[in-house]
Design a protein around this motif. Sequence first.
Motif, PDB file in Angstrom:
ATOM      1  N   TYR A 170      -6.700 -19.606  24.069  1.00 52.07           N
ATOM      2  CA  TYR A 170      -5.784 -20.708  24.386  1.00 52.07           C
ATOM      3  C   TYR A 170      -5.474 -20.649  25.871  1.00 52.07           C
ATOM      4  O   TYR A 170      -5.749 -19.652  26.545  1.00 52.07           O
ATOM      5  CB  TYR A 170      -4.486 -20.603  23.570  1.00 52.07           C
ATOM      6  CG  TYR A 170      -3.595 -19.439  23.954  1.00 52.07           C
ATOM      7  CD1 TYR A 170      -2.578 -19.581  24.909  1.00 52.07           C
ATOM      8  CD2 TYR A 170      -3.777 -18.179  23.389  1.00 52.07           C
ATOM      9  CE1 TYR A 170      -1.769 -18.518  25.269  1.00 52.07           C
ATOM     10  CE2 TYR A 170      -2.979 -17.101  23.742  1.00 52.07           C
ATOM     11  CZ  TYR A 170      -1.972 -17.281  24.692  1.00 52.07           C
ATOM     12  OH  TYR A 170      -1.180 -16.219  25.058  1.00 52.07           O
ATOM     13  N   GLU A 171      -4.899 -21.730  26.373  1.00 47.07           N
ATOM     14  CA  GLU A 171      -4.426 -21.770  27.750  1.00 47.07           C
ATOM     15  C   GLU A 171      -2.996 -22.299  27.758  1.00 47.07           C
ATOM     16  O   GLU A 171      -2.655 -23.218  27.012  1.00 47.07           O
ATOM     17  CB  GLU A 171      -5.315 -22.668  28.608  1.00 47.07           C
ATOM     18  CG  GLU A 171      -6.692 -22.086  28.871  1.00 47.07           C
ATOM     19  CD  GLU A 171      -7.506 -22.933  29.826  1.00 47.07           C
ATOM     20  OE1 GLU A 171      -7.528 -22.614  31.032  1.00 47.07           O
ATOM     21  OE2 GLU A 171      -8.106 -23.921  29.363  1.00 47.07           O
ATOM     22  N   TYR A 172      -2.170 -21.690  28.609  1.00 42.48           N
ATOM     23  CA  TYR A 172      -0.780 -22.119  28.777  1.00 42.48           C
ATOM     24  C   TYR A 172      -0.698 -22.970  30.040  1.00 42.48           C
ATOM     25  O   TYR A 172      -0.991 -22.498  31.134  1.00 42.48           O
ATOM     26  CB  TYR A 172       0.133 -20.903  28.870  1.00 42.48           C
ATOM     27  CG  TYR A 172       1.548 -21.211  29.306  1.00 42.48           C
ATOM     28  CD1 TYR A 172       2.294 -22.205  28.685  1.00 42.48           C
ATOM     29  CD2 TYR A 172       2.159 -20.485  30.340  1.00 42.48           C
ATOM     30  CE1 TYR A 172       3.594 -22.493  29.086  1.00 42.48           C
ATOM     31  CE2 TYR A 172       3.449 -20.758  30.748  1.00 42.48           C
ATOM     32  CZ  TYR A 172       4.157 -21.767  30.117  1.00 42.48           C
ATOM     33  OH  TYR A 172       5.441 -22.054  30.516  1.00 42.48           O
ATOM     34  N   ASP A 173      -0.303 -24.226  29.872  1.00 45.10           N
ATOM     35  CA  ASP A 173      -0.257 -25.182  30.986  1.00 45.10           C
ATOM     36  C   ASP A 173       1.125 -25.126  31.651  1.00 45.10           C
ATOM     37  O   ASP A 173       1.989 -25.975  31.417  1.00 45.10           O
ATOM     38  CB  ASP A 173      -0.564 -26.586  30.471  1.00 45.10           C
ATOM     39  CG  ASP A 173      -0.819 -27.570  31.605  1.00 45.10           C
ATOM     40  OD1 ASP A 173      -0.587 -27.203  32.776  1.00 45.10           O
ATOM     41  OD2 ASP A 173      -1.224 -28.714  31.321  1.00 45.10           O
ATOM     42  N   ALA A 174       1.312 -24.110  32.491  1.00 44.09           N
ATOM     43  CA  ALA A 174       2.605 -23.922  33.150  1.00 44.09           C
ATOM     44  C   ALA A 174       2.879 -25.022  34.164  1.00 44.09           C
ATOM     45  O   ALA A 174       4.043 -25.404  34.380  1.00 44.09           O
ATOM     46  CB  ALA A 174       2.643 -22.555  33.831  1.00 44.09           C
ATOM     47  N   LEU A 205     -12.130 -20.615  19.938  1.00 39.52           N
ATOM     48  CA  LEU A 205     -11.921 -19.630  18.877  1.00 39.52           C
ATOM     49  C   LEU A 205     -10.740 -20.024  18.002  1.00 39.52           C
ATOM     50  O   LEU A 205     -10.794 -19.865  16.780  1.00 39.52           O
ATOM     51  CB  LEU A 205     -11.688 -18.228  19.484  1.00 39.52           C
ATOM     52  CG  LEU A 205     -12.925 -17.334  19.599  1.00 39.52           C
ATOM     53  CD1 LEU A 205     -13.851 -17.847  20.681  1.00 39.52           C
ATOM     54  CD2 LEU A 205     -12.521 -15.892  19.858  1.00 39.52           C
ATOM     55  N   TRP A 206      -9.688 -20.515  18.627  1.00 41.43           N
ATOM     56  CA  TRP A 206      -8.514 -20.982  17.879  1.00 41.43           C
ATOM     57  C   TRP A 206      -8.952 -22.086  16.903  1.00 41.43           C
ATOM     58  O   TRP A 206      -8.589 -22.065  15.718  1.00 41.43           O
ATOM     59  CB  TRP A 206      -7.465 -21.503  18.851  1.00 41.43           C
ATOM     60  CG  TRP A 206      -6.135 -21.877  18.254  1.00 41.43           C
ATOM     61  CD1 TRP A 206      -5.914 -22.466  17.035  1.00 41.43           C
ATOM     62  CD2 TRP A 206      -4.845 -21.701  18.841  1.00 41.43           C
ATOM     63  NE1 TRP A 206      -4.573 -22.680  16.837  1.00 41.43           N
ATOM     64  CE2 TRP A 206      -3.899 -22.213  17.932  1.00 41.43           C
ATOM     65  CE3 TRP A 206      -4.416 -21.185  20.055  1.00 41.43           C
ATOM     66  CZ2 TRP A 206      -2.529 -22.223  18.204  1.00 41.43           C
ATOM     67  CZ3 TRP A 206      -3.052 -21.177  20.327  1.00 41.43           C
ATOM     68  CH2 TRP A 206      -2.112 -21.689  19.414  1.00 41.43           C
ATOM     69  N   GLU A 207      -9.738 -23.041  17.389  1.00 43.29           N
ATOM     70  CA  GLU A 207     -10.218 -24.132  16.532  1.00 43.29           C
ATOM     71  C   GLU A 207     -11.001 -23.588  15.344  1.00 43.29           C
ATOM     72  O   GLU A 207     -10.827 -24.050  14.200  1.00 43.29           O
ATOM     73  CB  GLU A 207     -11.108 -25.085  17.329  1.00 43.29           C
ATOM     74  CG  GLU A 207     -10.392 -25.925  18.377  1.00 43.29           C
ATOM     75  CD  GLU A 207     -11.359 -26.825  19.129  1.00 43.29           C
ATOM     76  OE1 GLU A 207     -12.398 -27.211  18.535  1.00 43.29           O
ATOM     77  OE2 GLU A 207     -11.100 -27.126  20.305  1.00 43.29           O
ATOM     78  N   HIS A 223      -3.011 -12.841  19.400  1.00 44.17           N
ATOM     79  CA  HIS A 223      -1.586 -13.098  19.544  1.00 44.17           C
ATOM     80  C   HIS A 223      -1.347 -14.097  20.669  1.00 44.17           C
ATOM     81  O   HIS A 223      -1.967 -14.021  21.731  1.00 44.17           O
ATOM     82  CB  HIS A 223      -0.839 -11.795  19.842  1.00 44.17           C
ATOM     83  CG  HIS A 223       0.650 -11.922  19.815  1.00 44.17           C
ATOM     84  ND1 HIS A 223       1.352 -12.149  18.652  1.00 44.17           N
ATOM     85  CD2 HIS A 223       1.563 -11.866  20.815  1.00 44.17           C
ATOM     86  CE1 HIS A 223       2.647 -12.215  18.943  1.00 44.17           C
ATOM     87  NE2 HIS A 223       2.795 -12.060  20.243  1.00 44.17           N
ATOM     88  N   VAL A 224      -0.462 -15.056  20.422  1.00 42.13           N
ATOM     89  CA  VAL A 224      -0.053 -16.026  21.440  1.00 42.13           C
ATOM     90  C   VAL A 224       1.296 -15.550  21.980  1.00 42.13           C
ATOM     91  O   VAL A 224       2.325 -15.690  21.317  1.00 42.13           O
ATOM     92  CB  VAL A 224       0.060 -17.452  20.859  1.00 42.13           C
ATOM     93  CG1 VAL A 224       0.420 -18.447  21.958  1.00 42.13           C
ATOM     94  CG2 VAL A 224      -1.235 -17.858  20.173  1.00 42.13           C
ATOM     95  N   ILE A 267      -2.526 -15.918  15.485  1.00 43.24           N
ATOM     96  CA  ILE A 267      -3.510 -16.829  14.913  1.00 43.24           C
ATOM     97  C   ILE A 267      -4.566 -15.998  14.201  1.00 43.24           C
ATOM     98  O   ILE A 267      -5.272 -15.207  14.827  1.00 43.24           O
ATOM     99  CB  ILE A 267      -4.170 -17.703  16.004  1.00 43.24           C
ATOM    100  CG1 ILE A 267      -3.114 -18.453  16.811  1.00 43.24           C
ATOM    101  CG2 ILE A 267      -5.173 -18.668  15.389  1.00 43.24           C
ATOM    102  CD1 ILE A 267      -2.254 -19.398  15.992  1.00 43.24           C
ATOM    103  N   ARG A 268      -4.666 -16.155  12.880  1.00 43.06           N
ATOM    104  CA  ARG A 268      -5.643 -15.427  12.077  1.00 43.06           C
ATOM    105  C   ARG A 268      -6.656 -16.402  11.498  1.00 43.06           C
ATOM    106  O   ARG A 268      -6.325 -17.530  11.158  1.00 43.06           O
ATOM    107  CB  ARG A 268      -4.957 -14.677  10.935  1.00 43.06           C
ATOM    108  CG  ARG A 268      -4.046 -13.555  11.393  1.00 43.06           C
ATOM    109  CD  ARG A 268      -3.517 -12.751  10.214  1.00 43.06           C
ATOM    110  NE  ARG A 268      -2.684 -11.638  10.675  1.00 43.06           N
ATOM    111  CZ  ARG A 268      -1.375 -11.733  10.892  1.00 43.06           C
ATOM    112  NH1 ARG A 268      -0.750 -12.903  10.696  1.00 43.06           N
ATOM    113  NH2 ARG A 268      -0.691 -10.680  11.306  1.00 43.06           N
ATOM    114  N   ALA A 269      -7.883 -15.926  11.389  1.00 44.63           N
ATOM    115  CA  ALA A 269      -8.941 -16.775  10.839  1.00 44.63           C
ATOM    116  C   ALA A 269      -8.706 -17.008   9.348  1.00 44.63           C
ATOM    117  O   ALA A 269      -8.552 -16.059   8.584  1.00 44.63           O
ATOM    118  CB  ALA A 269     -10.299 -16.127  11.067  1.00 44.63           C
ATOM    119  N   ARG A 270      -8.643 -18.287   8.970  1.00 48.86           N
ATOM    120  CA  ARG A 270      -8.530 -18.609   7.544  1.00 48.86           C
ATOM    121  C   ARG A 270      -9.810 -18.222   6.822  1.00 48.86           C
ATOM    122  O   ARG A 270      -9.774 -17.719   5.688  1.00 48.86           O
ATOM    123  CB  ARG A 270      -8.266 -20.110   7.374  1.00 48.86           C
ATOM    124  CG  ARG A 270      -6.931 -20.574   7.959  1.00 48.86           C
ATOM    125  CD  ARG A 270      -6.785 -22.077   7.863  1.00 48.86           C
ATOM    126  NE  ARG A 270      -5.538 -22.526   8.484  1.00 48.86           N
ATOM    127  CZ  ARG A 270      -5.205 -23.797   8.660  1.00 48.86           C
ATOM    128  NH1 ARG A 270      -6.038 -24.765   8.260  1.00 48.86           N
ATOM    129  NH2 ARG A 270      -4.055 -24.122   9.239  1.00 48.86           N
TER     130      ARG A 270
END
Length: 279
Positions: free
Chosen positions: A70-74, A100-102, A138-139, A146-149
């Motif tokens: 993920y990316e945090y758009d500060a 990966l999150w997707e 971890h975010v 975020i865990r893989a379903r």
Amino acid sequence: MQFTSTDSYVATQDLTVAVNAAIALERPLLVKGEPGTGKTELARQVAAALDLPMIEWHVKSTTRAQQGLYEYDAVSRLRDSQLGDARVHDVANYIRPGKLWEAFVADTRTVLLIDEIDKADIEFPNDLLQELDRMEFHVYETGQTIRARQRPIVIITSNNEKELPDAFLRRCFFHYIRFPDMETLKRIVAVHHPGIKDALLTTALTQFLELRDQPGLKKKPSTSEVLDWLKLLLAEDLTAEDLRQKGTSALPRLHGALLKTEQDVHLFERLAFMARGRG
């Protein structure tokens, strides 16, 4: 869940064994080979054959492993705070999920392609070790995990431009796509150009393989390039006899589809010059 060749992709037996072994072991499949040998297309064909959605992450020299998570758009959050936007009170509004999150949160199992991993910095593969092993991350900004379903089928390609770390290689199932022999090439061509005459095909592939085997060649033409060349031969309505009649040139007809550097063109011009001298 077994992968085999598809109507539009010829997979050799050792390649299908590698794909199915990686799926059974639930390990990433690391595929190496010359550019143009169908590594990226393999992932798409696996997804099509198994009827699974496809997620593609194309790696560049500037790509960081964190971007896959993920990316945090500060910057956007700072701008919104200056404008008095109420969205700033929830940091989740500024978290941009990566590939990966997707794949981890998808409702069904997916095929995740990490394409040309060797283009990135040497630390890139190591930075993904834990996430690919544990299938979670971890975010920190939101405190969520975020865990893989369902564990995705991960296919990683490399053009061998850079050595990959041993710790990363240990976690992968490895396969090298060898350049196809004459019979495999004919099967591949039959998929893309089913109407080609056998005499033209045999003559063209013989010239192509002789060209590839020429000592001193800087860039050997690939499978995708021979398919382009054959397409041009068919468009020009050339015959096997036309290909044999090279005249004083050692270069094949429409050689620009096969030879992509001045050095290689000059190599064949020198060979033709020496042949004329001996004549």
